[in-house]
Scaffold this active site. Structure first.
Site, PDB file in Angstrom:
ATOM      1  N   LYS A   1       6.866   4.159  22.728  1.00 13.91           N
ATOM      2  CA  LYS A   1       6.148   2.891  22.668  1.00 13.91           C
ATOM      3  C   LYS A   1       5.212   2.921  21.471  1.00 13.91           C
ATOM      4  O   LYS A   1       4.215   3.655  21.489  1.00 13.91           O
ATOM      5  CB  LYS A   1       5.334   2.681  23.941  1.00 13.91           C
TER       6      LYS A   1
ATOM      7  N   LYS B   1       0.448  -3.175  24.133  1.00 16.05           N
ATOM      8  CA  LYS B   1      -0.397  -2.971  25.322  1.00 16.05           C
ATOM      9  C   LYS B   1      -1.236  -1.698  25.205  1.00 16.05           C
ATOM     10  O   LYS B   1      -2.321  -1.602  25.781  1.00 16.05           O
ATOM     11  CB  LYS B   1       0.451  -2.981  26.603  1.00 16.05           C
TER      12      LYS B   1
ATOM     13  N   ASN C   1      -3.995   6.283  26.700  1.00 14.68           N
ATOM     14  CA  ASN C   1      -4.610   5.290  25.809  1.00 14.68           C
ATOM     15  C   ASN C   1      -5.923   4.782  26.408  1.00 14.68           C
ATOM     16  O   ASN C   1      -6.943   4.691  25.719  1.00 14.68           O
ATOM     17  CB  ASN C   1      -3.637   4.130  25.569  1.00 14.68           C
TER      18      ASN C   1
HETATM   19  N1  LIG Z   1       3.936  10.005  29.614  1.00 15.63           N
HETATM   20  C1  LIG Z   1       4.179   8.801  30.126  1.00 15.63           C
HETATM   21  O1  LIG Z   1       3.753   8.510  31.271  1.00 15.63           O
HETATM   22  C2  LIG Z   1       4.987   7.805  29.375  1.00 15.63           C
HETATM   23  C3  LIG Z   1       5.276   7.972  28.032  1.00 15.63           C
HETATM   24  N2  LIG Z   1       5.988   7.014  27.357  1.00 15.63           N
HETATM   25  C4  LIG Z   1       6.266   7.156  25.949  1.00 15.63           C
HETATM   26  O2  LIG Z   1       7.083   8.301  25.733  1.00 15.63           O
HETATM   27  C5  LIG Z   1       6.860   8.797  24.419  1.00 15.63           C
HETATM   28  C6  LIG Z   1       6.654  10.303  24.523  1.00 15.63           C
HETATM   29  O3  LIG Z   1       5.496  10.479  25.290  1.00 15.63           O
HETATM   30  P1  LIG Z   1       5.275  11.729  26.238  1.00 15.63           P
HETATM   31  O4  LIG Z   1       6.557  12.286  26.706  1.00 15.63           O
HETATM   32  O5  LIG Z   1       4.288  11.341  27.249  1.00 15.63           O
HETATM   33  O6  LIG Z   1       4.598  12.738  25.197  1.00 15.63           O
HETATM   34  P2  LIG Z   1       4.227  14.264  25.361  1.00 15.63           P
HETATM   35  O7  LIG Z   1       3.005  14.470  24.559  1.00 15.63           O
HETATM   36  O8  LIG Z   1       4.207  14.657  26.787  1.00 15.63           O
HETATM   37  O9  LIG Z   1       5.453  15.025  24.679  1.00 15.63           O
HETATM   38  C7  LIG Z   1       5.922  14.717  23.402  1.00 15.63           C
HETATM   39  C8  LIG Z   1       7.187  15.499  23.231  1.00 15.63           C
HETATM   40  O10 LIG Z   1       7.803  15.126  22.014  1.00 15.63           O
HETATM   41  C9  LIG Z   1       8.316  16.316  21.439  1.00 15.63           C
HETATM   42  N3  LIG Z   1       8.464  16.130  20.003  1.00 15.63           N
HETATM   43  C10 LIG Z   1       7.540  15.700  19.119  1.00 15.63           C
HETATM   44  N4  LIG Z   1       8.088  15.651  17.896  1.00 15.63           N
HETATM   45  C11 LIG Z   1       9.361  16.076  18.006  1.00 15.63           C
HETATM   46  C12 LIG Z   1      10.425  16.258  17.092  1.00 15.63           C
HETATM   47  N5  LIG Z   1      10.285  15.982  15.809  1.00 15.63           N
HETATM   48  N6  LIG Z   1      11.602  16.725  17.575  1.00 15.63           N
HETATM   49  C13 LIG Z   1      11.737  16.990  18.860  1.00 15.63           C
HETATM   50  N7  LIG Z   1      10.786  16.834  19.790  1.00 15.63           N
HETATM   51  C14 LIG Z   1       9.604  16.377  19.346  1.00 15.63           C
HETATM   52  C15 LIG Z   1       7.291  17.382  21.768  1.00 15.63           C
HETATM   53  O11 LIG Z   1       7.890  18.637  21.649  1.00 15.63           O
HETATM   54  P3  LIG Z   1       7.047  19.988  21.707  1.00 15.63           P
HETATM   55  O12 LIG Z   1       6.730  20.177  23.169  1.00 15.63           O
HETATM   56  O13 LIG Z   1       7.981  20.989  21.144  1.00 15.63           O
HETATM   57  O14 LIG Z   1       5.814  19.752  20.882  1.00 15.63           O
HETATM   58  C16 LIG Z   1       6.948  17.016  23.199  1.00 15.63           C
HETATM   59  O15 LIG Z   1       7.814  17.634  24.094  1.00 15.63           O
HETATM   60  C17 LIG Z   1       5.633   8.050  23.887  1.00 15.63           C
HETATM   61  O16 LIG Z   1       6.035   7.072  22.977  1.00 15.63           O
HETATM   62  C18 LIG Z   1       5.036   7.408  25.106  1.00 15.63           C
HETATM   63  O17 LIG Z   1       4.385   6.172  24.819  1.00 15.63           O
HETATM   64  C19 LIG Z   1       6.456   5.915  27.994  1.00 15.63           C
HETATM   65  C20 LIG Z   1       6.202   5.716  29.316  1.00 15.63           C
HETATM   66  C21 LIG Z   1       5.446   6.634  30.113  1.00 15.63           C
HETATM   67  O1  LIG Z   2       3.241   3.821  28.784  1.00 22.70           O
HETATM   68  C1  LIG Z   2       2.689   4.275  29.751  1.00 22.70           C
HETATM   69  C2  LIG Z   2       2.676   3.604  31.056  1.00 22.70           C
HETATM   70  O2  LIG Z   2       3.633   2.600  31.119  1.00 22.70           O
HETATM   71  C3  LIG Z   2       1.948   5.547  29.621  1.00 22.70           C
HETATM   72  O3  LIG Z   2       0.702   5.252  29.137  1.00 22.70           O
HETATM   73  P1  LIG Z   2      -0.096   6.281  28.221  1.00 22.70           P
HETATM   74  O4  LIG Z   2       0.776   6.620  27.056  1.00 22.70           O
HETATM   75  O5  LIG Z   2      -1.342   5.526  27.851  1.00 22.70           O
HETATM   76  O6  LIG Z   2      -0.397   7.469  29.073  1.00 22.70           O
END
Ligand SMILES: NC(=O)C1=CN([C@@H]2O[C@H](COP(=O)(O)OP(=O)(O)OC[C@H]3O[C@@H](n4cnc5c(N)ncnc54)[C@H](OP(=O)(O)O)[C@@H]3O)[C@@H](O)[C@H]2O)C=CC1
Ligand SMILES: O=C(CO)COP(=O)(O)O
Length: 317
Positions: A99, A182, A247
């Site tokens: 996102k 958002k 956020n």
């Molecule tokens: N967490 C949530 O509740 C939600 C998250 N999202 C969205 O999901 C996306 C990811 O968030 P989230 O999972 O929470 O983030 P995290 O911080 O939990 O994890 C990010 C992940 O991305 C990996 N990563 C970063 N760069 C690379 C790369 N170049 N190649 C491979 N892997 C990479 C990291 O790997 P490493 O561990 O090796 O650093 C890590 O595992 C965001 O855009 C967020 O907005 C959407 C809905 C809900």
């Molecule tokens: O996108 C999300 C909920 O829908 C997760 O929110 P945050 O990235 O702010 O934790």
């Protein structure tokens, strides 16, 4: 259709856990560490054991044998990830799970996929959903946006699980804007609450923030109905009112004058800057976004930012 999740952060891991209810899922991590032996992602999603059907791999070619690839890396890393692996991702169905708006281009994840892997089928999965809730099996409704509706229907079927209910649209621009914008408004709301400005101020920021979201969406020819759905209004509501949101928590810290761990993924930070620049370029009025960008760049403090919003010329709603 077989599924793999690329990126083993909190969200990718949670999606893989839920999707493994339907059959085998590969979760690709650039550094799988001990996840496969521990059957848990202790770093990003502790306390959620992996089901048997979930297999962790550090081999991208193993994961890319699947029909559907969910890409769950942070927005600002998306283009580099796709470009590095464009050959192996070629002709695949690639579903962005991030996102945000790319800082260097002002583009959303679907457009970035289209540019970096032109012969892929791009889509986005977005909407109100905390990783921890999904992984616990709690009910969650999401929007799947794909311009190719035949592919979208297949994705909708494949990504539905007992706790994930998927709605479908062809409006990828609207879906990616809702999820990105958002987060910026959630930072503003957290800052207002953190500074003790009260819940009425938060409601005002959410409502006027939503007006900003609709303004940019209309300018970019998105369907306003998408913004009023799960990916826009739905996610705005969740993110602006829950301390589960990173956020929102960053905003709280700003409002309280506290520091915030810079290693935490907070997509709204870069997106605020990207959207503020885009709004200025396109001549769009997005004052809350501008205030958040100013706060994050230390050009403003919360009191000055709120004052600048309250003293704008009076207008019709
Ligand atoms: N967490 C949530 O509740 C939600 C998250 N999202 C969205 O999901 C996306 C990811 O968030 P989230 O999972 O929470 O983030 P995290 O911080 O939990 O994890 C990010 C992940 O991305 C990996 N990563 C970063 N760069 C690379 C790369 N170049 N190649 C491979 N892997 C990479 C990291 O790997 P490493 O561990 O090796 O650093 C890590 O595992 C965001 O855009 C967020 O907005 C959407 C809905 C809900
Ligand atoms: O996108 C999300 C909920 O829908 C997760 O929110 P945050 O990235 O702010 O934790």
């Amino acid at each position: 259709m077989s599924i793999a999740v690329l990126g083993a952060g909190a969200f990718g891991t949670a999606l893989a856990i839920s999707l493994a209810q339907n059959g085998p899922v590969v979760l690709w991590a650039r550094d799988p560490g001990t996840m496969e032996t521990e059957r848990e992602n202790r770093m990003r999603l502790p306390g959620r054991p992996f089901p048997k059907a979930l297999r962790v791999s550090g081999e991208l070619n193993v994961a890319c044998a699947a029909d559907i690839l969910l890409i769950a890396v942070p927005m600002q890393q998306l283009r580099a990830f796709l470009s590095e692996h464009s050959q192996i991702l070629s002709q695949k169905t690639l579903v962005a799970c991030c996102k945000g708006i790319e800082l260097c281009t002002g583009l959303g994840p679907v457009t970035v996929i289209s540019q970096a892997v032109p012969d892929a089928i791009p889509a986005i999965l977005t909407g109100p959903s905390f990783a921890a809730d999904i992984a616990r099996g709690l009910p969650t409704a999401l929007t799947l946006a794909c311009a190719d509706d035949t592919a979208g229907q297949a994705l909708q079927q494949a990504l539905t699980t007992s706790n994930l209910r998927i709605y479908r649209t062809t409006d990828t621009i609207g879906a990616e804007l809702g999820g990105a914008l958002k987060n910026v408004i959630a930072i503003a709301c957290g800052a207002a609450i953190g500074a003790g400005l009260g819940e009425s101020a938060r409601a005002a920021l959410m409502t006027r923030g939503y007006a900003e979201m609709q303004r940019l969406a209309a300018h970019l020819k998105a369907d306003p109905r998408t913004l009023s759905g799960l990916s826009g209004f739905g996610d705005l509501t969740l993110t602006c009112t829950s301390t589960q949101s990173r956020n929102y928590r960053l905003g709280l810290a700003l409002g309280e004058g506290q520091s915030f761990d810079p290693s935490v993924t907070v997509e709204g930070a870069a997106t605020a800057q990207a959207v503020d620049e885009l709004a200025q370029k396109e001549g769009l009025d997005m004052p809350i976004t501008a205030a958040v960008a100013g706060l994050l760049a230390n050009r403003l403090d919360v009191a000055t930012a709120m004052q600048s919003l309250l003293t704008r010329p009076l207008k019709e709603e």
